[in-house]
Design a protein around this motif. Structure first.
Motif, PDB file in Angstrom:
ATOM      1  N   ARG A  22     -24.019  44.272 -16.882  1.00 36.21           N
ATOM      2  CA  ARG A  22     -22.892  44.855 -16.155  1.00 36.21           C
ATOM      3  C   ARG A  22     -23.222  44.967 -14.672  1.00 36.21           C
ATOM      4  NH1 ARG A  22     -22.502  50.176 -19.799  1.00 36.21           N
ATOM      5  NH2 ARG A  22     -24.650  50.169 -19.039  1.00 36.21           N
ATOM      6  N   VAL A  23     -22.204  44.900 -13.815  1.00 32.61           N
ATOM      7  CA  VAL A  23     -22.413  45.009 -12.379  1.00 32.61           C
ATOM      8  C   VAL A  23     -22.927  46.407 -12.033  1.00 32.61           C
ATOM      9  CG1 VAL A  23     -21.333  44.884 -10.114  1.00 32.61           C
ATOM     10  CG2 VAL A  23     -20.618  43.320 -11.918  1.00 32.61           C
TER      11      VAL A  23
ATOM     12  N   CYS B 161     -14.396  43.891  -8.903  1.00 33.72           N
ATOM     13  CA  CYS B 161     -15.087  42.604  -8.868  1.00 33.72           C
ATOM     14  C   CYS B 161     -14.432  41.633  -9.842  1.00 33.72           C
ATOM     15  CB  CYS B 161     -16.572  42.770  -9.193  1.00 33.72           C
ATOM     16  SG  CYS B 161     -16.905  43.459 -10.810  1.00 33.72           S
ATOM     17  N   SER B 162     -14.769  40.363  -9.681  1.00 30.45           N
ATOM     18  CA  SER B 162     -14.233  39.328 -10.553  1.00 30.45           C
ATOM     19  C   SER B 162     -14.855  39.419 -11.932  1.00 30.45           C
ATOM     20  CB  SER B 162     -14.496  37.947  -9.948  1.00 30.45           C
ATOM     21  OG  SER B 162     -15.878  37.771  -9.693  1.00 30.45           O
ATOM     22  N   ARG B 163     -14.114  38.955 -12.927  1.00 30.66           N
ATOM     23  CA  ARG B 163     -14.635  38.918 -14.284  1.00 30.66           C
ATOM     24  C   ARG B 163     -15.855  37.989 -14.339  1.00 30.66           C
ATOM     25  NH1 ARG B 163     -10.504  36.967 -18.700  1.00 30.66           N
ATOM     26  NH2 ARG B 163      -9.520  38.926 -18.069  1.00 30.66           N
TER      27      ARG B 163
ATOM     28  N   ASP C 241     -14.623  26.365  -3.311  1.00 33.20           N
ATOM     29  CA  ASP C 241     -13.930  27.316  -4.179  1.00 33.20           C
ATOM     30  C   ASP C 241     -14.643  28.667  -4.194  1.00 33.20           C
ATOM     31  OD1 ASP C 241     -12.220  25.264  -4.807  1.00 33.20           O
ATOM     32  OD2 ASP C 241     -13.178  24.791  -6.723  1.00 33.20           O
ATOM     33  N   VAL C 242     -13.874  29.732  -4.407  1.00 33.45           N
ATOM     34  CA  VAL C 242     -14.440  31.072  -4.579  1.00 33.45           C
ATOM     35  C   VAL C 242     -14.851  31.228  -6.040  1.00 33.45           C
ATOM     36  CG1 VAL C 242     -14.011  33.543  -4.448  1.00 33.45           C
ATOM     37  CG2 VAL C 242     -13.049  32.011  -2.704  1.00 33.45           C
ATOM     38  N   LEU C 243     -16.146  31.388  -6.296  1.00 36.70           N
ATOM     39  CA  LEU C 243     -16.662  31.478  -7.651  1.00 36.70           C
ATOM     40  C   LEU C 243     -16.623  32.906  -8.185  1.00 36.70           C
ATOM     41  CD1 LEU C 243     -19.805  29.198  -7.189  1.00 36.70           C
ATOM     42  CD2 LEU C 243     -17.519  28.529  -7.979  1.00 36.70           C
ATOM     43  N   GLN C 244     -16.970  33.867  -7.341  1.00 33.21           N
ATOM     44  CA  GLN C 244     -16.977  35.279  -7.714  1.00 33.21           C
ATOM     45  C   GLN C 244     -16.605  36.093  -6.487  1.00 33.21           C
ATOM     46  OE1 GLN C 244     -17.523  36.242 -10.838  1.00 33.21           O
ATOM     47  NE2 GLN C 244     -18.327  34.304 -11.659  1.00 33.21           N
TER      48      GLN C 244
END
Length: 409
Positions: free
Chosen positions: A100-101, A65-67, A355-358
């Motif tokens: 945390r994810v 996943c993205s930061r 835009d892709v945010l996450q």
């Protein structure tokens, strides 16, 4: 953005959920209790697949996943339900108390359409439609980390209808896309389904997947728009119309409000617009009702399927296009033009900028996502599995019996 890898799957014990890992929580059902599954001969979009035996409990899926994705979920008090019929997985993605994810997964063969909220989740499977209810009260947690616990309360057997997307009506009933019979349907106490609408160009209800009806948009709590790959009224006729035969239909008027699409999917009414995934091109966009055309908004690198929207963001599902049936679409040219490889995962897109945010990415023994549902107000959900001790021991109840004091001896 940096890329964070999750650890390998951890199977839960009969009486205990998986423990938190550094970046994720993972919970899958015990592989030893799972039968060997024969692969379905067709995919969710009708493309032929190799029919070879596989144990879906032993598939290896890597998640990244993205930061900042965990912090983003936590700050918005939101989580995601994501399905992959290919792996038979329902993923619940939230954030743990440390931000945390958290990935929590359960196995349901051919998991497809999913829709949910704080209290309830519906899930379409191979031959059943599942209903899960949250049993926790406000401010309750379970296993010290989960703020929702969805328990399977009903699994109505409907047969293999190739059930696609779902919606929850104002009266609480679920409505679903019955792709095999080219209609919208509801559950019935006696029969497999009760048909409530079909396209005007479909002459009869037959198990022939004539137009590949697939997506459903709800408006004001009622079904309003559907997508179909084409207007065919012949058995399996949609396969030759994948490139530009797609339509969006208003079910109240039977009017085709958009046409010329490439395998459209997942229409959604949001912020005064009818959004839709033009899957064969890789574009998220909306419908121009005056011209009955699709207005591209942003490109996502994959075959698009599964869309959920809240506020000014959209969660878009991406799959890797298959060879054969899905080759030759405009998506191929778009990827080449951008020197990009197709994704399998979910991208969180700004509806303001595009835009892709996450993002979340899946790799390994998975290449396709089917459906997505935001769960607003849910921070870290879990689900009770069918093959764990919890389903026998987690008992909750309501009582209308008046409380009485114990009699003194």
């Amino acid at each position: 953005m940096s890329k964070k890898k999750t650890p390998k799957n951890e199977s839960d014990t009969p009486d205990q959920a998986a423990t938190p890992a550094e970046e994720t929580l993972q919970n899958s059902e015990s592989p030893a209790a799972q039968p060997q599954i024969q692969t379905v001969a067709e995919s969710a979009d009708g493309a032929a697949e190799p029919a070879k035996p596989k144990d879906i409990t032993k598939l290896k899926v890597e998640k990244s996943c993205s930061r900042g994705f965990g912090a983003w979920l936590a700050s918005h008090s939101i989580s995601l339900a994501v399905t992959s019929y290919q792996t038979g997985r329902l993923y619940l993605i939230g954030s743990d108390p440390n931000g945390r994810v958290s990935f929590f997964e359960r196995i349901f063969e051919r998991a497809m359409g999913v829709v949910g909220n704080r209290q309830r989740i519906y899930l379409g499977g191979l031959y059943q439609l599942w209903r899960f209810e949250n049993v926790l009260r406000k401010n309750q947690v379970i296993h010290k980390v989960f703020d929702r616990c969805y328990v399977p309360r009903n699994a109505q057997t409907i047969g293999d209808l190739d059930i696609h997307e779902l919606g929850i009506r104002n009266n609480g009933k679920v409505v679903f896309v019955n792709t095999k019979y080219s209609c919208l349907a509801e559950l019935d106490l006696v029969h497999s389904f009760r048909a409530i609408w079909k396209p005007s160009f479909i002459s009869k209800l037959a198990p022939e997947d004539r137009c590949h009806l697939n997506g459903l948009a709800m408006k004001d709590g009622e079904p309003k728009y559907v997508t179909a790959v084409c207007k065919s009224d012949s058995v399996d006729g949609w396969r030759d119309r994948r490139r530009d035969g797609g339509v969006v239909i208003d079910i109240e008027t039977d009017e085709i409000v958009c046409e010329g699409l490439s395998m459209p999917h997942s229409p959604r009414w949001h912020n005064g617009k009818l959004w839709v995934l033009n899957a064969g091109t890789g574009y998220l966009g909306w419908v121009d009702f005056e011209t009955k055309s699709f207005v591209p908004f942003t490109f996502c690198p994959g075959f698009l399927r599964g869309l959920s929207m809240i506020g000014n963001v959209a969660a878009v599902g991406l799959s890797k296009p298959r060879n054969g049936r899905f080759s030759g679409l405009d998506l191929d040219d778009e990827l080449k033009k951008r020197d990009a490889e197709p994704w399998c995962g979910v991208q969180i897109v700004s509806l303001t900028s595009g835009d892709v945010l996450q993002w979340v990415r899946f790799d390994g023994d998975i290449s396709e996502i089917f459906d997505i549902s935001f769960l607003p107000g849910v921070r870290n959900p879990m689900m009770v599995g069918l093959r764990t001790g919890e389903i026998r021991e987690l008992i909750t109840f309501e009582s209308d019996i008046p409380a009485t004091e114990n009699a003194t001896p």
